[in-house]
Each structure stands twice: as C-alpha cells, then as structure tokens.
Design a protein around this motif. Structure first.
Motif, PDB file in Angstrom:
ATOM      1  N   ARG A   1      34.048  46.962  36.243  1.00  0.00           N
ATOM      2  CA  ARG A   1      35.498  47.082  36.251  1.00  0.00           C
ATOM      3  C   ARG A   1      35.946  47.803  34.994  1.00  0.00           C
ATOM      4  NH1 ARG A   1      37.122  40.827  36.354  1.00  0.00           N
ATOM      5  NH2 ARG A   1      39.195  41.676  35.907  1.00  0.00           N
ATOM      6  N   ASP A   2      36.856  48.741  35.168  1.00  0.00           N
ATOM      7  CA  ASP A   2      37.423  49.496  34.043  1.00  0.00           C
ATOM      8  C   ASP A   2      38.938  49.409  34.128  1.00  0.00           C
ATOM      9  OD1 ASP A   2      34.972  50.579  32.884  1.00  0.00           O
ATOM     10  OD2 ASP A   2      34.839  51.758  34.735  1.00  0.00           O
ATOM     11  N   LEU A   3      39.536  48.985  33.053  1.00  0.00           N
ATOM     12  CA  LEU A   3      40.986  48.816  33.015  1.00  0.00           C
ATOM     13  C   LEU A   3      41.688  50.172  33.071  1.00  0.00           C
ATOM     14  CD1 LEU A   3      43.263  46.721  32.689  1.00  0.00           C
ATOM     15  CD2 LEU A   3      43.145  47.143  30.218  1.00  0.00           C
ATOM     16  N   ILE A   4      42.654  50.269  33.970  1.00  0.00           N
ATOM     17  CA  ILE A   4      43.449  51.490  34.090  1.00  0.00           C
ATOM     18  C   ILE A   4      44.782  51.323  33.379  1.00  0.00           C
ATOM     19  CG2 ILE A   4      44.621  53.038  35.702  1.00  0.00           C
ATOM     20  CD1 ILE A   4      42.480  52.370  37.762  1.00  0.00           C
ATOM     21  N   VAL A   5      45.474  50.243  33.684  1.00  0.00           N
ATOM     22  CA  VAL A   5      46.765  49.981  33.059  1.00  0.00           C
ATOM     23  C   VAL A   5      46.987  48.472  33.022  1.00  0.00           C
ATOM     24  CG1 VAL A   5      47.986  50.147  35.262  1.00  0.00           C
ATOM     25  CG2 VAL A   5      49.242  50.514  33.133  1.00  0.00           C
ATOM     26  N   ALA A   6      47.641  48.000  31.982  1.00  0.00           N
ATOM     27  CA  ALA A   6      47.947  46.564  31.877  1.00  0.00           C
ATOM     28  C   ALA A   6      49.244  46.384  31.109  1.00  0.00           C
ATOM     29  CB  ALA A   6      46.815  45.821  31.185  1.00  0.00           C
ATOM     30  N   HIS A   7      50.212  45.729  31.726  1.00  0.00           N
ATOM     31  CA  HIS A   7      51.414  45.279  31.022  1.00  0.00           C
ATOM     32  C   HIS A   7      51.942  44.057  31.740  1.00  0.00           C
ATOM     33  CE1 HIS A   7      53.828  47.220  34.153  1.00  0.00           C
ATOM     34  NE2 HIS A   7      53.229  48.371  33.882  1.00  0.00           N
ATOM     35  N   ASN A   8      53.093  43.577  31.369  1.00  0.00           N
ATOM     36  CA  ASN A   8      53.516  42.260  31.831  1.00  0.00           C
ATOM     37  C   ASN A   8      53.820  42.201  33.326  1.00  0.00           C
ATOM     38  OD1 ASN A   8      55.762  43.874  31.602  1.00  0.00           O
ATOM     39  ND2 ASN A   8      57.111  42.265  30.822  1.00  0.00           N
ATOM     40  N   ARG A   9      53.998  43.334  33.994  1.00  0.00           N
ATOM     41  CA  ARG A   9      54.300  43.309  35.423  1.00  0.00           C
ATOM     42  C   ARG A   9      53.205  43.923  36.287  1.00  0.00           C
ATOM     43  NH1 ARG A   9      60.736  44.794  36.158  1.00  0.00           N
ATOM     44  NH2 ARG A   9      61.558  43.046  34.918  1.00  0.00           N
ATOM     45  N   LEU A  10      52.258  44.597  35.680  1.00  0.00           N
ATOM     46  CA  LEU A  10      51.268  45.297  36.491  1.00  0.00           C
ATOM     47  C   LEU A  10      49.951  45.423  35.743  1.00  0.00           C
ATOM     48  CD1 LEU A  10      50.617  47.005  39.065  1.00  0.00           C
ATOM     49  CD2 LEU A  10      51.342  49.008  37.747  1.00  0.00           C
ATOM     50  N   THR A  11      48.872  45.043  36.411  1.00  0.00           N
ATOM     51  CA  THR A  11      47.522  45.268  35.894  1.00  0.00           C
ATOM     52  C   THR A  11      46.689  45.892  37.001  1.00  0.00           C
ATOM     53  OG1 THR A  11      47.635  43.376  34.386  1.00  0.00           O
ATOM     54  CG2 THR A  11      45.441  44.212  34.933  1.00  0.00           C
ATOM     55  N   LEU A  12      46.069  47.022  36.704  1.00  0.00           N
ATOM     56  CA  LEU A  12      45.242  47.722  37.678  1.00  0.00           C
ATOM     57  C   LEU A  12      43.899  48.071  37.047  1.00  0.00           C
ATOM     58  CD1 LEU A  12      47.844  50.190  39.251  1.00  0.00           C
ATOM     59  CD2 LEU A  12      47.013  48.038  40.215  1.00  0.00           C
ATOM     60  N   GLU A  13      42.829  47.955  37.852  1.00  0.00           N
ATOM     61  CA  GLU A  13      41.488  48.254  37.375  1.00  0.00           C
ATOM     62  C   GLU A  13      40.763  49.146  38.380  1.00  0.00           C
ATOM     63  OE1 GLU A  13      39.583  44.650  35.213  1.00  0.00           O
ATOM     64  OE2 GLU A  13      40.806  43.835  36.844  1.00  0.00           O
ATOM     65  N   ASP A  14      39.791  49.884  37.882  1.00  0.00           N
ATOM     66  CA  ASP A  14      38.896  50.640  38.750  1.00  0.00           C
ATOM     67  C   ASP A  14      37.658  49.779  38.971  1.00  0.00           C
ATOM     68  OD1 ASP A  14      37.964  53.201  40.052  1.00  0.00           O
ATOM     69  OD2 ASP A  14      36.384  52.882  38.594  1.00  0.00           O
ATOM     70  N   ALA A  15      37.323  49.522  40.224  1.00  0.00           N
ATOM     71  CA  ALA A  15      36.221  48.593  40.527  1.00  0.00           C
ATOM     72  C   ALA A  15      35.161  49.287  41.352  1.00  0.00           C
ATOM     73  CB  ALA A  15      36.743  47.378  41.288  1.00  0.00           C
ATOM     74  N   SER A  16      33.893  48.946  41.094  1.00  0.00           N
ATOM     75  CA  SER A  16      32.767  49.438  41.898  1.00  0.00           C
ATOM     76  C   SER A  16      31.678  48.383  41.919  1.00  0.00           C
ATOM     77  CB  SER A  16      32.229  50.758  41.344  1.00  0.00           C
ATOM     78  OG  SER A  16      31.712  50.573  40.042  1.00  0.00           O
ATOM     79  N   PHE A  17      30.842  48.424  42.938  1.00  0.00           N
ATOM     80  CA  PHE A  17      29.731  47.487  43.036  1.00  0.00           C
ATOM     81  C   PHE A  17      28.646  48.100  43.913  1.00  0.00           C
ATOM     82  CE2 PHE A  17      32.924  46.291  46.185  1.00  0.00           C
ATOM     83  CZ  PHE A  17      32.200  46.243  47.362  1.00  0.00           C
ATOM     84  N   THR A  18      27.502  47.426  43.989  1.00  0.00           N
ATOM     85  CA  THR A  18      26.361  47.906  44.771  1.00  0.00           C
ATOM     86  C   THR A  18      26.093  46.926  45.902  1.00  0.00           C
ATOM     87  OG1 THR A  18      25.390  49.019  42.858  1.00  0.00           O
ATOM     88  CG2 THR A  18      23.919  48.508  44.689  1.00  0.00           C
ATOM     89  N   VAL A  19      25.822  47.471  47.074  1.00  0.00           N
ATOM     90  CA  VAL A  19      25.436  46.675  48.242  1.00  0.00           C
ATOM     91  C   VAL A  19      23.991  47.009  48.569  1.00  0.00           C
ATOM     92  CG1 VAL A  19      25.871  46.185  50.669  1.00  0.00           C
ATOM     93  CG2 VAL A  19      27.796  46.661  49.144  1.00  0.00           C
TER      94      VAL A  19
END
Length: 238
Positions: A216-234
């Motif tokens: 997970r890599d943080l894209i943006v974070a503040h008091n109303r919105l937090t978004l991350e870039d997520a990846s995983f392996t299957v």
C-alpha cells in the motif's frame, strides 16, 4: 511443452508445468476497501476463488475442467474435435444419457459464482438423448455445495457438433453450480459471467488460490479523505 519423435514425426505435448500467479493492482482504494484486502491477506482462511478479467468474459472454469481432464466428469473420454475452423477442443461421450460435471478426486465439485449476476453456459453438443433433443442442465448450489434447485434448457438434437448456450440468473442463495450435459457427445464447455454468448476460450478460472504480498502506498490523506494505491499477489495452490 515436451516433444517426442516417433516414425519421423515430432509430436508436441502441452501441459501445465507450474501453478499460475497474478499480480493484481487495485489502484486507488479507500480505507474501507483496504480493510477488506487486509482481512483477505492476513486473517481469512484460504483457499480463495480468483477469476481474472479474461475468465469472467470467456470461461471461469478451471483449465482442467474446461479441458475435460480425466476424473473431472462421468463421461467417456473421446478425442479432440474441431468445433470451429482451427479450434480443437476435448470431447466426451455420454455414459448412459448424460455427462455430470465437474468432479475432483472422484467427488462432486462445484463452480463458484457471484450472487445475482448473469451466467452464460455453453457447449458444443450432438446426438440428442432426451427424446431426440440435447439438454443443458444446471444444478444451483449454495456456498458449500448444498442443493438448491435445477434449471434445464432443451435444444433440437443435431448430427454434428452444434454450439448451444443458455443465459441464467442464479436464484436466491445460489453461490455455485454443477452441470449435466444430455447429448451423445459434448465438447468445449464454457461458463462466462456475461449476459450473452462470448467467443470460446479455454478455462481461465482459479478456484483455489492464496492472497499475499499486500502493499500500500499513500496517495492523499487529510481529515475528510484518505486514498491509497493497493496491490497484491494471487497464487494458485491446486
């Protein structure tokens, strides 16, 4: 692929030499979505079902099931058949009046499906065994394979392999399905999560996988919105 030279001819044998693996990039994920991925990766009990995008559009069956591998059905093994120009698939003959499918290690298995969405089942069939007709029968089952209800569609029997299909909506409680194909010969079974018939493709589904390597890599974070870039392996486990 392996090769064998016999009588001045070289024969190629195709087979899966390794279990499959996928890298999945979710892109932008909210904290609520990340919580689901973390639970799958760290706390849930595998194996999981994974259907890549091409499987959803063309064939969610496991490769061995779509290829009618020995032990995956109750029919009699037959040879490869050409169902369309240049398209060769494995065929099976009915043992009695039909072929029940799929099986795993001699026991009934079921194909998991999402709840509520359309499912299209197709196969090439010839030689009617139901008063001269061919028939696709779906047995809707719950998450653990328990019986819910059957649904059958009949087609005029033909003397040549003819592709037949039926689109259905799973009934309430249905989470998986098994099949019976009523014909003298059946080939090229495909199950897609679509509302119409799609071009044939071999099975691409992976009903037994594990999820790992969540990043997970943080894209943006503040008091109303937090978004991350997520990846995983299957990774396929069987």
């Amino acid at each position: 692929m392996t090769f064998e030279d016999t009588q001045s001819r070289r024969k190629a044998f195709l087979g899966r030499s390794a279990l499959r693996e996928w890298s999945v990039d979710i892109g932008v994920a909210s904290p609520r979505e990340m919580a689901v991925f973390e639970h799958l990766a760290d706390y849930s009990m595998p194996p999981f079902v994974y259907y890549p995008d091409d499987a959803v559009l063309h064939n969610i069956l496991a490769p061995a099931y779509a290829a009618f591998a020995p032990g995956t059905h109750t029919g009699l093994d037959a040879s490869l058949v050409e169902v369309e120009s240049g398209v060769f698939v494995k065929a099976v003959a009915a043992s009695g009046s039909n072929v029940s499918f799929p099986q795993r290690d001699g026991l009934l298995d079921a194909v998991p499906i999402p709840r509520g969405g359309p499912v299209t089942v197709s196969a090439w069939m010839r030689g009617g065994t139901v008063s001269g007709d061919t028939q696709i029968s779906v047995i809707w089952r719950g998450a653990t394979g328990e019986y819910i209800s059957p649904e059958s569609t009949r087609f005029p029997g033909t003397s040549v392999l003819t592709r037949r299909h039926v689109t259905m909506t799973p009934p309430p409680g249905a989470a998986s399905m098994t099949f019976q194909f009523w014909a003298q010969q059946t080939a090229g079974v495909a199950v897609s999560l679509t509302s119409s018939l799609m071009p044939y493709a071999p099975g691409r589904g992976a009903p037994r996988t594990v999820v790992h390597g969540l990043s997970r890599d943080l894209i943006v974070a503040h008091n109303r919105l937090t978004l991350e870039d997520a990846s995983f392996t299957v990774t396929e486990v069987g």
